[in-house]
Design a protein around this motif. Structure first.
Motif, mmCIF file in Angstrom:
data_model
loop_
_atom_site.group_PDB
_atom_site.id
_atom_site.type_symbol
_atom_site.label_atom_id
_atom_site.label_comp_id
_atom_site.label_asym_id
_atom_site.label_seq_id
_atom_site.Cartn_x
_atom_site.Cartn_y
_atom_site.Cartn_z
ATOM 1 N N ALA A 18 0.833 -1.210 0.000
ATOM 2 C CA ALA A 18 0.000 0.000 0.000
ATOM 3 C C ALA A 18 0.861 1.250 0.000
ATOM 4 O O ALA A 18 0.569 2.227 -0.708
ATOM 5 N N ALA A 19 1.953 1.236 0.774
ATOM 6 C CA ALA A 19 2.844 2.398 0.838
ATOM 7 C C ALA A 19 3.521 2.635 -0.507
ATOM 8 O O ALA A 19 3.636 3.781 -0.976
ATOM 9 N N ILE A 20 3.970 1.555 -1.128
ATOM 10 C CA ILE A 20 4.624 1.681 -2.442
ATOM 11 C C ILE A 20 3.630 2.198 -3.479
ATOM 12 O O ILE A 20 3.963 3.034 -4.320
ATOM 13 N N ASP A 21 2.395 1.717 -3.430
ATOM 14 C CA ASP A 21 1.373 2.158 -4.382
ATOM 15 C C ASP A 21 1.002 3.627 -4.175
ATOM 16 O O ASP A 21 0.611 4.309 -5.123
ATOM 17 N N ARG A 22 1.122 4.111 -2.930
ATOM 18 C CA ARG A 22 0.796 5.517 -2.652
ATOM 19 C C ARG A 22 1.911 6.464 -3.080
ATOM 20 O O ARG A 22 1.669 7.647 -3.303
ATOM 21 N N ALA A 23 3.136 5.967 -3.162
ATOM 22 C CA ALA A 23 4.284 6.826 -3.477
ATOM 23 C C ALA A 23 4.076 7.525 -4.818
ATOM 24 O O ALA A 23 3.721 6.893 -5.809
ATOM 25 N N ALA A 24 4.329 8.826 -4.816
ATOM 26 C CA ALA A 24 4.057 9.619 -6.020
ATOM 27 C C ALA A 24 5.286 9.832 -6.895
ATOM 28 O O ALA A 24 5.163 10.272 -8.034
ATOM 29 N N THR A 25 6.480 9.533 -6.353
ATOM 30 C CA THR A 25 7.707 9.743 -7.120
ATOM 31 C C THR A 25 8.648 8.565 -6.943
ATOM 32 O O THR A 25 8.505 7.761 -6.011
ATOM 33 N N VAL A 26 9.626 8.473 -7.834
ATOM 34 C CA VAL A 26 10.639 7.422 -7.723
ATOM 35 C C VAL A 26 11.417 7.585 -6.425
ATOM 36 O O VAL A 26 11.778 6.598 -5.768
ATOM 37 N N THR A 27 11.668 8.826 -6.018
ATOM 38 C CA THR A 27 12.395 9.086 -4.769
ATOM 39 C C THR A 27 11.649 8.512 -3.581
ATOM 40 O O THR A 27 12.252 7.896 -2.690
ATOM 41 N N GLU A 28 10.333 8.700 -3.538
ATOM 42 C CA GLU A 28 9.542 8.170 -2.430
ATOM 43 C C GLU A 28 9.552 6.638 -2.431
ATOM 44 O O GLU A 28 9.607 6.007 -1.374
ATOM 45 N N ILE A 29 9.506 6.044 -3.600
ATOM 46 C CA ILE A 29 9.574 4.577 -3.694
ATOM 47 C C ILE A 29 10.928 4.089 -3.187
ATOM 48 O O ILE A 29 11.015 3.113 -2.429
ATOM 49 N N ASP A 30 11.994 4.784 -3.578
ATOM 50 C CA ASP A 30 13.331 4.393 -3.134
ATOM 51 C C ASP A 30 13.505 4.599 -1.633
ATOM 52 O O ASP A 30 14.262 3.868 -0.986
ATOM 53 N N ASP A 31 12.824 5.598 -1.069
ATOM 54 C CA ASP A 31 12.860 5.786 0.390
ATOM 55 C C ASP A 31 12.281 4.562 1.099
ATOM 56 O O ASP A 31 12.810 4.105 2.121
ATOM 57 N N ILE A 32 11.178 4.025 0.561
ATOM 58 C CA ILE A 32 10.551 2.847 1.165
ATOM 59 C C ILE A 32 11.471 1.630 1.040
ATOM 60 O O ILE A 32 11.573 0.793 1.951
ATOM 61 N N TYR A 33 12.160 1.550 -0.096
ATOM 62 C CA TYR A 33 13.042 0.412 -0.347
ATOM 63 C C TYR A 33 14.350 0.498 0.446
ATOM 64 O O TYR A 33 15.023 -0.523 0.669
ATOM 65 N N ARG A 34 14.713 1.687 0.914
ATOM 66 C CA ARG A 34 16.011 1.915 1.564
ATOM 67 C C ARG A 34 16.345 0.880 2.649
ATOM 68 O O ARG A 34 17.464 0.336 2.650
#
Length: 717
Positions: A86-102
């Motif tokens: 759900a968090a990944i699907d909500r991410a609006a940018t590649v940066t936000e997705i990479d933050d979750i993956y960090r």
């Protein structure tokens, strides 16, 4: 993410409109073709909107691709949860997705990873829990981890390792990073200092600071260049109470807990060592990207207006490439651009000035030269003075104009120039280019890399692939908007036509040379690499003047020939009337009957009907003819001749973020600052002027020493 829905929202378009347009793009249709010949499908979206849609479509698809990649990488570790999805699907940018993956990204060796390997994670969890009391104490429990073999020599080392783990956990929190990024942008400042005690063009930035949210793009690019050249030191600063205060509120749960000093120290270390440097890089990268996009837009606007400057038709032109020691190279070209004569003269060398005058007079008289096009490079000022004086001695009406020779040297040394003029040296080719770019700016300038034309800011500092893509789109749009004579165009010009690549363009020229001129558009299908799809895309943009089919000399697409002929017959016209220009009443008659009724009867859309009418009214028309003609001159002004309050006519030569440069005929462009461009407030100079505009300006001031001219357009004559 529903990409179609997202595009519709971002561009303020209808969902169905976007969906059909994306289908056209995915089917391999070019942007010019879609813009011109699929208006009913797209709702008449223009080239600019279509290109933006195409770019955003690519970006959103890349975002979805990264979203799926990250889910797969986390899932491969067996750690993908519904909450993470759900968090990944909500991410609006590649940066936000990479933050979750960090937290899940395989890490290189870090202080925290070393501490974990040494078994200190339980101690870190104990401290992070922030209990009200600890029995035994935190220090006593830390003593249990002291182990010389694991390189934990004492309690201090154990506690430090635990704090390193906490610091990394804080840094890896996606929500924290997102919030801190926003706080930095909102409250941060760019601070710039001198990196060396040396005067330079960057001296205005030697002690400079400005809020990030107010920094204009051109300033960001200038500062970046100064930093790259090691004149400047740049940093982002943000009040500690803002960023650290946020982290304290998020992480510290009990200020009276014995763990609080350790957690606070870990937070401070996390921000200073891990978060701040990373966020600074990200924000500076974003600032740079945004500045680039702004600069690319200005560059693209300037390039578009430069390419669309009206051609000086029906004139014999003498191209004059100025020079000192190696002389001035001359080339006379006829009304169609064919080279008639060449010469070399030395007007800047006093003993040879009279000889130069005789040669130029002979060329002007012999070939009936109408205009002398003088390049604006080295020795241009002296050459202009020489030509202005010489024209007074000639009875034949002849004027001169200063032409930007930006990129002429690039063309002259190119493979294309060598193919066109194998017997000319580089300087002679340059003289031909200067003459031809006055006769038809579009046809000549497409031979040059757009970055070499000199109408942008900081183009060498930008992402070159993105710049090339944007400028290539501008050239493509201009070429297709004007149309190209398939029997005279160079392969470089043809290669910008929708659906035609360089190989196909060369094949067209080769076919033309081997088989003679094209008589009809349909003959193009006989050219290698021009298949059914390529023909569909290119046909409407290629013209055949004097061919066997009059519609081939219009922008009417072959797929609409039958409706066009029915339209003519419906109102008593023939194709001969089109050729003779006898359709002045066609539009009025259609309007009287009603465009909806006519388009329905012809089984075409109303936008297509209106386009067909426009083309039938003026076959072979050039949309550039309606623009301001270049300003031709007979006499020369000098910088010393300028006085405050003088009113002059000039041509806009460049538009920047801070103003417009105007050529007023003194070999030094004057600056109209953005504050002097309009009586009303404007955000950008492009709202008031465009490159190539002929404008009235008033002199505000002249600095002879620095050769600076300040102009205004805020006056009444």
């Amino acid at each position: 993410m529903d990409i179609i829905q997202a595009l519709a929202e971002q561009l303020n378009l209808q969902v169905g409109q976007v969906e059909k347009t994306v289908e056209l793009i995915d089917e391999g249709n070019t942007i010019p073709f879609i813009a011109r010949y699929r208006k009913e499908v797209t709702g008449s979206l223009d080239d600019a909107v279509l290109r933006e849609l195409d770019e955003k479509l690519t970006a959103l698809r890349n975002l979805e691709k990264r979203r799926d990649e990250v889910k797969g990488l986390i899932d491969a570790q067996g750690k993908l949860t519904p909450e993470l999805v759900a968090a990944i699907d909500r991410a609006a940018t590649v940066t936000e997705i990479d933050d979750i993956y960090r937290p899940y990204r395989p890490k290189r060796k870090t202080r925290a990873s070393v501490a974990r390997d040494r078994g200190l994670e339980p101690l870190a969890q104990l401290i992070a829990a922030q209990e009200k009391t600890y029995s035994p104490s935190i220090e006593e429990q830390a003593a249990q981890y002291v182990d010389a073999e694991k390189e934990i020599p004492d309690v201090t080392a154990a506690l430090q390792g635990a704090m390193d783990i906490i610091a990394e956990d804080v840094s890896d929190n996606a929500e924290f990073r997102k919030a801190l990024r926003g706080l930095t942008v909102e409250y941060g400042t760019m601070t710039v200092k001198a990196a060396k005690e040396e005067d330079s063009v960057y001296s205005m930035y030697y002690d400079f600071n400005e809020p990030l949210k107010k920094l204009p793009g051109h300033r960001i690019l200038a500062i970046n260049r100064g930093e790259k050249e090691e004149f400047l030191k740049v940093s982002l600063t943000v009040p500690d109470e803002t960023v650290l205060g946020y982290l304290y509120n998020q992480v510290i749960t009990d200020t009276k807990s014995p763990a609080e000093p350790y957690v606070t120290a870990a937070i401070n270390d996390s921000y200073a060592r891990l978060i701040a440097p990373s966020i600074e890089r990200e924000i500076r990268s974003d600032l740079f990207d945004n500045a680039c996009e702004g600069a690319i837009k200005v560059f693209s606007d300037n390039l578009g207006h430069l390419l669309m400057q009206p051609p000086l038709k029906g004139k014999v032109v003498l191209g004059f490439d100025p020079g000192y020691a190696h002389g001035c190279k001359l080339a006379v070209v006829n009304r169609t651009g064919k080279v008639l004569d060449t010469a070399v003269v030395y007007p800047t060398i006093k003993p040879r000035r009279d000889e130069a005058a005789r040669v130029v007079k002979r060329l002007i008289t012999k070939w009936g030269v109408d205009v002398v096009a003088i390049g604006n490079g080295t020795a241009s000022r002296e050459s202009e003075q020489f030509i202005a004086e010489l024209l007074k001695e000639i009875e034949r009406p002849c004027k001169y104009i200063i032409v930007s020779e930006a990129g002429a040297s690039i063309y002259s040394a190119s493979e294309l120039a060598a193919e066109e003029f194998p017997d000319f040296d580089v300087m002679q080719r340059s003289a031909v280019s200067i003459a031809r770019r006055l006769q038809d700016p579009l046809a000549e300038l497409v031979k040059i890399d757009p970055k070499g034309i000199g109408v942008g800011q900081y183009q060498h500092d930008m992402k070159q692939a993105r710049l090339d893509e944007a400028l290539g789109g501008v050239v493509e749009n201009c070429v297709n908007s004007v149309g190209v004579d398939v029997n005279t165009a160079s392969y470089s010009l043809l290669s910008y036509i929708a659906g035609i690549n360089v190989t196909a363009a060369k094949n067209i020229v080769k076919y033309r040379e081997e088989n003679g001129e094209f008589a009809t558009r349909s003959q193009l299908t006989k050219v290698p690499r021009i298949g059914a799809k390529a023909y569909e895309q290119c046909a409407g943009f290629l013209r055949i003047p004097g061919g066997s089919e009059i519609l081939d000399n219009t922008g009417v697409h072959p797929e609409s020939y039958e409706p066009a002929r029915k339209l003519l017959g419906m109102f008593g016209y023939t194709e001969a009337d089109v050729a003779d220009g006898h359709l002045v009443e066609l539009r009025r008659k259609v309007m009287k009957k009603g465009t909806a009724a006519v388009s329905s009867e012809l089984e075409i859309g109303e936008p297509t009907l209106l386009d067909i009418i426009a083309e039938l009214e003026k076959p072979g028309r050039d949309i550039r003819d309606s623009f301001d003609a270049p300003v031709l001159r007979e006499d020369v002004l000098s910088l010393e001749d300028l006085k405050p309050d003088m009113i002059l006519t000039g041509t806009v030569r460049n538009v920047t973020d801070f103003g417009a440069f105007v050529d007023i005929g003194v070999h030094q462009d004057g600056l109209v600052h953005i504050s002097q461009l309009s009586q009303k407030y404007i955000k950008h100079p492009s709202e008031a002027v465009s490159l190539g505009d002929v404008v009235k300006v008033k002199v505000l001031s002249v600095d002879l020493q620095k050769k600076r001219i300040s102009l205004t357009m805020k006056f009444k004559e």
